[in-house]
Write an enzyme that holds these catalytic residues in place. Structure first.
Site, PDB file in Angstrom:
ATOM      1  N   ASP A 138       0.635  -1.292   0.000  1.00 15.42           N
ATOM      2  CA  ASP A 138       0.187   0.072   0.001  1.00 15.42           C
ATOM      3  C   ASP A 138       0.939   1.177  -0.058  1.00 15.42           C
ATOM      4  O   ASP A 138       2.088   1.084   0.226  1.00 15.42           O
ATOM      5  CB  ASP A 138      -1.163  -0.046   1.228  1.00 15.42           C
ATOM      6  CG  ASP A 138      -1.662   1.219   1.400  1.00 15.42           C
ATOM      7  OD1 ASP A 138      -2.507   1.574   0.549  1.00 15.42           O
ATOM      8  OD2 ASP A 138      -1.606   1.802   2.474  1.00 15.42           O
ATOM      9  N   SER A 172      -2.334   0.552  -4.356  1.00 15.03           N
ATOM     10  CA  SER A 172      -3.163   1.806  -3.810  1.00 15.03           C
ATOM     11  C   SER A 172      -4.614   1.939  -4.318  1.00 15.03           C
ATOM     12  O   SER A 172      -4.909   1.696  -5.373  1.00 15.03           O
ATOM     13  CB  SER A 172      -2.139   2.961  -4.218  1.00 15.03           C
ATOM     14  OG  SER A 172      -2.907   4.109  -3.538  1.00 15.03           O
ATOM     15  N   ALA A 173      -5.114   2.840  -3.776  1.00 20.23           N
ATOM     16  CA  ALA A 173      -6.467   3.310  -3.851  1.00 20.23           C
ATOM     17  C   ALA A 173      -6.199   4.449  -5.151  1.00 20.23           C
ATOM     18  O   ALA A 173      -7.219   4.965  -5.610  1.00 20.23           O
ATOM     19  CB  ALA A 173      -7.328   3.740  -2.967  1.00 20.23           C
ATOM     20  N   LYS A 317      -7.745  -5.677  -3.924  1.00 20.13           N
ATOM     21  CA  LYS A 317      -6.372  -5.812  -4.060  1.00 20.13           C
ATOM     22  C   LYS A 317      -6.001  -7.367  -3.968  1.00 20.13           C
ATOM     23  O   LYS A 317      -4.885  -7.609  -4.758  1.00 20.13           O
ATOM     24  CB  LYS A 317      -5.718  -5.033  -2.799  1.00 20.13           C
ATOM     25  CG  LYS A 317      -5.935  -3.673  -2.750  1.00 20.13           C
ATOM     26  CD  LYS A 317      -5.276  -2.786  -1.541  1.00 20.13           C
ATOM     27  CE  LYS A 317      -5.471  -1.389  -1.722  1.00 20.13           C
ATOM     28  NZ  LYS A 317      -4.486  -0.630  -0.711  1.00 20.13           N
ATOM     29  N   ASP A 340      -1.867  -0.852   5.972  1.00 17.60           N
ATOM     30  CA  ASP A 340      -2.019  -0.208   7.337  1.00 17.60           C
ATOM     31  C   ASP A 340      -3.407   0.130   7.469  1.00 17.60           C
ATOM     32  O   ASP A 340      -3.962   0.669   8.420  1.00 17.60           O
ATOM     33  CB  ASP A 340      -1.428   1.173   7.166  1.00 17.60           C
ATOM     34  CG  ASP A 340      -2.140   2.101   6.253  1.00 17.60           C
ATOM     35  OD1 ASP A 340      -2.342   1.877   5.219  1.00 17.60           O
ATOM     36  OD2 ASP A 340      -2.319   3.143   6.920  1.00 17.60           O
ATOM     37  N   ASN A 343      -9.055  -0.982   3.781  1.00 16.11           N
ATOM     38  CA  ASN A 343      -8.712  -1.232   2.490  1.00 16.11           C
ATOM     39  C   ASN A 343      -7.656  -2.301   2.124  1.00 16.11           C
ATOM     40  O   ASN A 343      -7.682  -2.618   0.807  1.00 16.11           O
ATOM     41  CB  ASN A 343      -8.867  -0.106   1.603  1.00 16.11           C
ATOM     42  CG  ASN A 343      -7.708   0.749   1.967  1.00 16.11           C
ATOM     43  OD1 ASN A 343      -7.061   0.728   2.914  1.00 16.11           O
ATOM     44  ND2 ASN A 343      -7.385   1.747   0.982  1.00 16.11           N
TER      45      ASN A 343
END
Length: 390
Positions: A138, A172-173, A317, A340, A343
């Protein structure tokens, strides 16, 4: 074997010590002993010289063959990465070192080089680090510290594994152009996973994998979100970022974090990878249950208290990592994943070695196989350096 071949001096720089001095001494001794022993001593000395010559010739031939076999195995290993060649070199080199007492300096040096070559590979591939072939991470709160930077120690640790051929892939988003500055900083050439798994791009930003919101779901979302037009609503489609108000404070903040600029949405989009609703925590708590009740089959979750992300449920993910495993030719147990927040949950549940950051919520730490230091304390670097070495 001809006599002229026996008495011919061996190469000065061969793998075996030159015995010419010993043979010469035996010839001299034969001459000295001729008269005192009526020739018998000379015969014995000459026989000894002949034995030395024959033995040397045979030893040189066998040793040259052994070295040629090991050098061939070295070449074959370089081409095939077959560990059996390294094991052969290790076994043969060890045997020669133990049994051959007349190696020249050149022979000892070459044997030491071959042995080190074989043992280095075997050590690397029998250590715990060898089981891990790719690292997924992430970005926000994990790869980046609270100043949205990669710390020097973390950068060094990642570049170290990249040099060893271990892919480091951001998950990542974020949209693609908000990830590329970090892949460029690290020198990573293995692509990226964007929009929490909805889009995977290679190093040239060519799509490898894409999961968009279904048209009927997108239409329903637009209808529902029309009642929350006071909130910041972003639409991410491929490489593009659109929003309902470019002057919204949340959009400005997101622009500062990502370094990107949103375009005002005009008309209807047909291929959207992610919708992001931003507002105060209270406002997000209001809109979230409305969307979930109307569209329970969609993936609707908060990546922060103020961020509500909406994607196709097939875009996760974990599924993106699963696709990359096939793309890279590796297995799940060979994957390390860092995260972390919630998500990252499915990714951490999926990976062979899941690592929660020290700043993660307790619920995430309980799911992960390991907990490292925070994103401000080089948490990623501590794990990579321990697993792969510095």
């Amino acid at each position: 074997m001809k006599l002229k071949d026996l008495i011919k001096a061996p190469p000065a720089e061969g793998y075996i010590k030159n015995s010419s001095n010993l043979v010469t001494a035996l010839f001299i001794l034969a001459g000295i002993l001729y008269y005192p022993t009526n020739g018998y001593g000379s015969v014995i000395a000459l026989a000894a010289a002949l034995i030395v010559l024959v033995g040397q010739k045979m030893l040189i031939g066998q040793t040259n063959k052994d070295f040629a076999d090991m050098q061939f195995a070295e070449k074959q290993f370089t081409q095939t990465q077959n560990a059996d060649y390294s094991r052969f070199i290790q076994a043969r080199a060890t045997q020669i070192l133990n049994d051959n007492k007349v190696l020249s300096e050149k022979g000892k040096k070459e044997l030491t080089r071959l042995l080190k070559f074989a043992e280095t590979f075997l050590a690397e591939n029998t250590s715990p680090s060898s089981q891990y072939k790719a690292v997924f991470s992430d970005i926000d709160g994990t790869l980046l510290n609270n100043q949205h930077q990669i710390t020097p120690k973390t950068e060094e640790a990642i570049k170290n594994i990249l040099k060893r051929g271990i892919p480091f892939i951001p998950v990542s988003a974020r949209p693609p152009y908000a990830i590329t500055p970090y892949t460029e900083q690290l020198g990573s050439q293995h692509g990226m996973i964007c929009y929490s798994g909805a889009l995977i791009l290679d190093k040239n930003l060519t799509a490898l994998y894409s999961v968009i919101l279904e048209p009927q779901d997108l239409q329903k979302l637009n209808e529902l979100l029309a009642d929350f037009a006071h909130l910041s609503i972003s639409y991410y489609a491929g490489l593009d970022w659109f929003c309902n108000d470019v002057n919204n404070d949340w959009i400005k903040q997101e622009s500062e974090i990502t370094g990107l600029s949103a375009e005002l949405l005009q008309g209807n989009l047909t291929e959207v990878h992610k919708i992001l609703v931003m507002g105060s925590a209270e406002e997000i708590q209001t809109v979230e249950p409305v969307l979930k009740q109307a569209l329970p089959h969609l993936s609707i979750h908060r990546s922060k208290d103020e961020y509500l992300e909406i994607t196709n449920p097939a875009a996760t993910k974990a599924k993106a990592i699963q696709f990359m495993e096939q793309h890279l030719g590796i297995r799940t147990e060979q994957v390390i994943a860092f995260g972390d927040n919630f998500n990252d949950l499915d990714m951490l549940q999926y990976a062979g070695l899941s690592v929660a950051m020290g700043n993660a919520p307790d619920a995430i730490k309980q799911v992960a196989k390991e907990v490292t230091a925070t994103n401000n304390e080089d948490g990623i670097a501590l794990v990579l350096n321990r697993v792969f070495g510095k």
